[in-house]
Design an enzyme around this catalytic site. Structure first.
Site, mmCIF file in Angstrom:
data_model
loop_
_atom_site.group_PDB
_atom_site.id
_atom_site.type_symbol
_atom_site.label_atom_id
_atom_site.label_comp_id
_atom_site.label_asym_id
_atom_site.label_seq_id
_atom_site.Cartn_x
_atom_site.Cartn_y
_atom_site.Cartn_z
ATOM 1 N N GLU A 421 -3.062 -11.380 -1.206
ATOM 2 C CA GLU A 421 -3.017 -11.563 -2.662
ATOM 3 C C GLU A 421 -3.482 -12.957 -3.070
ATOM 4 O OE1 GLU A 421 0.847 -10.437 -4.172
ATOM 5 O OE2 GLU A 421 0.605 -8.367 -3.508
ATOM 6 N N GLU A 497 0.263 -3.229 1.603
ATOM 7 C CA GLU A 497 1.643 -3.578 1.226
ATOM 8 C C GLU A 497 2.114 -2.498 0.258
ATOM 9 O OE1 GLU A 497 2.131 -7.849 0.812
ATOM 10 O OE2 GLU A 497 3.626 -7.459 -0.720
HETATM 11 C C1 GAL Z 1 3.791 -9.030 -2.956
HETATM 12 C C2 GAL Z 1 3.560 -10.214 -2.024
HETATM 13 C C3 GAL Z 1 4.708 -10.393 -1.058
HETATM 14 C C4 GAL Z 1 6.006 -10.300 -1.788
HETATM 15 C C5 GAL Z 1 6.099 -8.970 -2.478
HETATM 16 C C6 GAL Z 1 7.405 -8.724 -3.176
HETATM 17 O O1 GAL Z 1 3.043 -9.103 -4.094
HETATM 18 O O2 GAL Z 1 2.388 -10.036 -1.292
HETATM 19 O O3 GAL Z 1 4.596 -11.632 -0.415
HETATM 20 O O4 GAL Z 1 6.056 -11.339 -2.703
HETATM 21 O O5 GAL Z 1 5.075 -8.907 -3.441
HETATM 22 O O6 GAL Z 1 7.370 -7.522 -3.869
#
Ligand code: GAL
Length: 804
Positions: A421, A497
């Site tokens: 991100e 993710e």
């Molecule tokens: C994502 C990020 C992670 C964590 C997660 C929490 O956007 O890549 O590091 O912050 O959100 O939901």
């Protein structure tokens, strides 16, 4: 000092053998929190400093403090519109500031020897001094690095090694830890030898009858030759080869292995290559490298293909802390994590958002996990003021090179991730950076593809950023998967993710309904698993994509385990100081959500899990929904023997496709029983839970009852408060006290409560929802270690561990 002796013995020993001598610099360190400008000097008096052993995390001992690294920020990737005060974002533990480590060693190496000093990571901004002289620096706390200290080391008297570390505030989005948290080693080898990280083993041809093992070895010296033996898992030599052709500083060997036993998560079979380097008849160096024979491909039609079989990633993201141990690496703790994840049916791990420890990779090779090794959470554009953006120009190439060099022989690694991100997703410069980084990875390792976890999906569809990557990884944004699949040329999408559903172990909120960024007064989230963040979603939103879209090649759930810091949805609320995202809590106890994933990922074992608990004094007669997470399609629920009806998984909602839900159950104390049916309607399994009476005694269960007398093996003992009949008391919060006698010591304790301010290293803690986990560490002598757990009004419990 212990290791000084070892090194001397090693040095003497090496007169007779050319094997390398590797010495772990573990014990005998002196540590001091705070600046001392003279501490790099040889004659500095450190006798008043604390004695520590390495790996060491100076911040994990607390205390938790609201003011530590308090950030008044607008978190853009969380779509926030104004800056607010965030306490606990980096764990509220004192990791910022300067810390000094000092140790001494003797070295009697011969003039034809070379001495390397290696660090698997040092948090952070390391400045390394030997005998008062600066040897080198490393900014990024997660990077592996080493220095050749041959010309700096003294052959007489003590050598003084001093390391200064400094962590800046506003440098992280989670708890980064602090100190020499991974191993530090001295490697003595011949000057004529294999270079450090010098071997690169690949298996370019993998067929049923034969595999080609390609070994490229970088050497120091001329007119050398290599003798290689390939050994199977029983140490039987299955192939050998001699190579005398040296191309500049490199040897290339191609060795065939017949009927290769392939490496996979289900069958993590490892070979070893024993490489001997000769100058004439003189043996100069020997190294034995573990590797796996496996093929990987990423194809438009079949997605990720491992050894010819399309394989979906059933993965989790993991941050690097080990809960109550902080970030100090401990193999037993890592192994326990992976054991829990194996039972989950998980087959893959993404090291969010940085280089993994080498121990974790070794375990993934051995236990069978696919691995996405990540480098950065930031490139040139900041997420936090003092983040990696400060180092990108100077260090990014060096850090990527070391990541690949140090880890490339691990069969578990099947993909690199260049970033997570990164705000550089916006703008042309970012596209160029993505291309540059991907090419760096390709230059260092042409065999594995590169991804970036992308959240700015619209922007990367427009800019070409997403199209140029080998693997387009989407973070969340389930509504954009179809469009991204159409627009991107690769022909598949990875859920790099997913989910970011939040819950607290053993906490249930009523009414049971979906909620975005839901907040409650107790700063906990509901384990009915219906709460998520403004940017994220529920597990089933991912499941439908994974199941219905063949071009989705898998997911990495945020997260496998809870971690220190990032207490969303309570970033603005003290005392929240650790995450709610894990399927498993910070103590390593599975939450309900673990069983939801297990019911689809673990295809070998039965899952039949009931929630919530059944101790609802005061809710008698009130609607108290019951969910069952199971691999069976149908089940019937009984409250005190009265059927609540049969439920079958169905397509009416995404949740009902994957969970069995009884939404109208009225609470009455007693027994909640579920009977599962197979698809022919036959009752095949059942499970019941009971309303517990008053807390009466404590039950202890150790994950391992036999420990190595290594001084750093750990048994994780779960303590459960139970009633007189042995039923777990699911809301008990009794204070428990711990004592360890014999050949072990109390190391730490954790209850998984994200709002607890009790430190982990004191032998007392309140249970959280009836449970906590005690860490007992082995000593260095064989014998027994006895743990006693007591609590006011509770019958004591003991458990004995064997140390050998
Ligand atoms: C994502 C990020 C992670 C964590 C997660 C929490 O956007 O890549 O590091 O912050 O959100 O939901």
């Amino acid at each position: 000092m212990f290791f000084a002796l070892l090194l001397q013995v090693g040095a003497i020993h090496s007169l007779y053998s050319q094997e390398r001598t590797i010495t772990n610099l573990t014990s005998g360190w002196k540590f001091h929190r705070g600046e001392d400008e003279k501490a790099y000097q040889s004659d500095f008096n450190d006798s008043k400093w604390e004695s520590v052993s390495v790996p060491h995390d100076w911040a994990i001992y607390g205390p938790f403090d609201k003011e530590v690294d308090k950030q008044v920020v607008k978190i853009e990737q969380n779509m926030e519109e104004k800056a607010t005060e965030k306490t606990g974002r980096t764990g509220a533990l004192p990791f910022t500031g300067v810390g000094w480590y000092r140790t001494t060693f003797k070295y009697a190496g011969q003039s034809d020897k070379q001495l390397l000093l290696t660090f698997d990571g040092a948090m952070s901004n390391a400045k390394v001094y030997l005998n008062g002289e600066l040897v080198g620096t490393r900014a990024y706390g997660y990077s592996y690095f080493y220095f050749d200290i041959t010309n700096k080391v003294k052959k007489e008297g003590e050598n003084v090694l001093a390391v200064r570390l400094e962590n800046h505030p506003f440098s992280s989005r989670w708890y980064p830890g602090a100190g020499l948290y991974r191993k530090v080693q001295l490697i003595e080898k011949s000057k004529t030898s294999f270079k450090h990280w010098g071997h690169y083993i690949t298996t370019p041809l993998v067929e049923e009858k034969v595999a080609r093992v390609n070994i490229k070895s970088k050497v120091q010296g001329n007119d050398l030759r290599i003798e290689t033996e390939i050994m199977d898992a029983n140490n039987k030599v299955v192939a050998s080869h001699e190579e005398a052709t040296q191309f500049d500083d490199e040897f290339v060997q191609n060795i065939s292995v017949s009927n290769p036993h392939l490496w996979s998560p289900e069958d993590p079979y490892l070979y070893q290559a024993k490489l001997k380097l000769y100058e004439g008849d003189e043996l100069k160096d020997v190294q034995t490298i573990k590797f796996g024979i496996r093929s990987i491909e990423y194809t438009r039609d079949r997605g990720f293909v491992l050894n010819g079989t399309p394989t979906k990633f059933r993965g989790v993201c993991l941050h690097h802390d080990l809960g109550p141990l902080g970030v100090a690496i401990n193999k037993a703790a890592l192994k326990r994590q992976l054991t829990i994840l194996k039972d989950l049916g998980c087959n893959a791990i993404r090291s969010a958002h940085n280089m993994p420890s080498l121990e974790q990779l070794e375990l993934c090779d051995e236990m069978g996990f696919l691995f996405v090794a990540e480098s950065f959470d930031e490139w040139k554009k900041p997420k936090v003021e003092n983040g990696y953006n400060l180092y990108f120009d100077e260090w990014a190439e060096k850090d990527v090179v070391n990541l690949v060099q140090a880890t490339k022989n691990h069969p578990s690694i099947v993909m690199w991730s260049a970033g997570n991100e990164v705000p550089d997703q916006w703008g042309n410069e970012g596209v160029k950076r993505a291309k540059w980084l991907q090419e760096l990875f390709h230059r260092e390792d042409p065999t594995r593809p590169v991804t970036v976890g992308m959240d700015q999906v619209k922007a990367v569809m427009e800019s070409g950023f997403g199209a140029l990557l080998d693997i387009p990884g989407l973070n969340y944004r389930v509504h954009l998967y179809e469009e991204a699949y159409d627009k991107f040329p690769q022909g598949f999408i990875l859920g790099s993710e997913t989910a970011s559903t939040v819950s607290s172990r053993g906490v249930y909120k009523f009414p049971v309904e979906k909620g975005v960024m839901k907040q409650y007064e107790d700063l906990q989230s509901s384990s009915y698993d219906l709460e998520y963040c403004s940017w994220s979603n529920l597990p089933e939103d991912d499941f439908v994509l994974q199941d219905d879209k063949p071009w989705v090649i898998g997911e990495f759930v945020w997260t496998g385990f809870d971690y220190l810091g990032e207490p969303t949805p309570y970033d603005e609320f003290w005392p929240s100081r650790s995450s709610y995202f894990g399927m498993v809590d910070l103590a390593g106890i599975p939450k309900d959500r673990y069983y939801l994933y297990r019911s689809r990922w673990n295809t070998e074992d039965e899952t039949l899990h009931i929630l919530p608990h059944w101790n609802w004094k005061g809710r008698e007669g009130e609607v108290t929904p019951v969910f069952v997470y199971t691999n069976y399609n149908t089940a019937e629920l009984f409250v005190n023997g009265k059927s609540q009806g049969k439920v079958t998984k169905n397509d009416s909602t995404k949740q009902d496709r994957y969970r069995l839900r009884w939404m109208d159950v009225k609470y009455e104390p007693g027994t909640l029983k579920v009977v599962a049916y197979d698809d022919n309607g036959k009752a095949v399994a059942e499970k019941e839970i009971h309303t517990a009476g008053a807390p009466h005694h404590i039950e202890l269960k150790a994950d391992r009852t036999v420990l190595d007398a290594s001084g750093n093996d750990i048994s994780f003992v779960t303590a459960t408060i139970v009633d007189e009949k042995g039923n777990p008391c699911p809301t008990a919060d009794n204070r428990l006290n711990f004592k360890v006698s014999g050949e072990g010591a109390f190391r730490a304790v954790c209850n998984g409560d994200a709002t607890s301010l009790e430190v982990f290293h004191k032998p007392t803690m309140k249970a959280f929802n009836g449970k906590l986990v005690i860490l007992v560490q082995s000593g260095e002598k064989a014998g027994a270690a006895k743990l006693t757990v007591s609590g006011k009004g509770l019958k004591k419990a003991t458990t004995t561990l064997e140390i050998k």
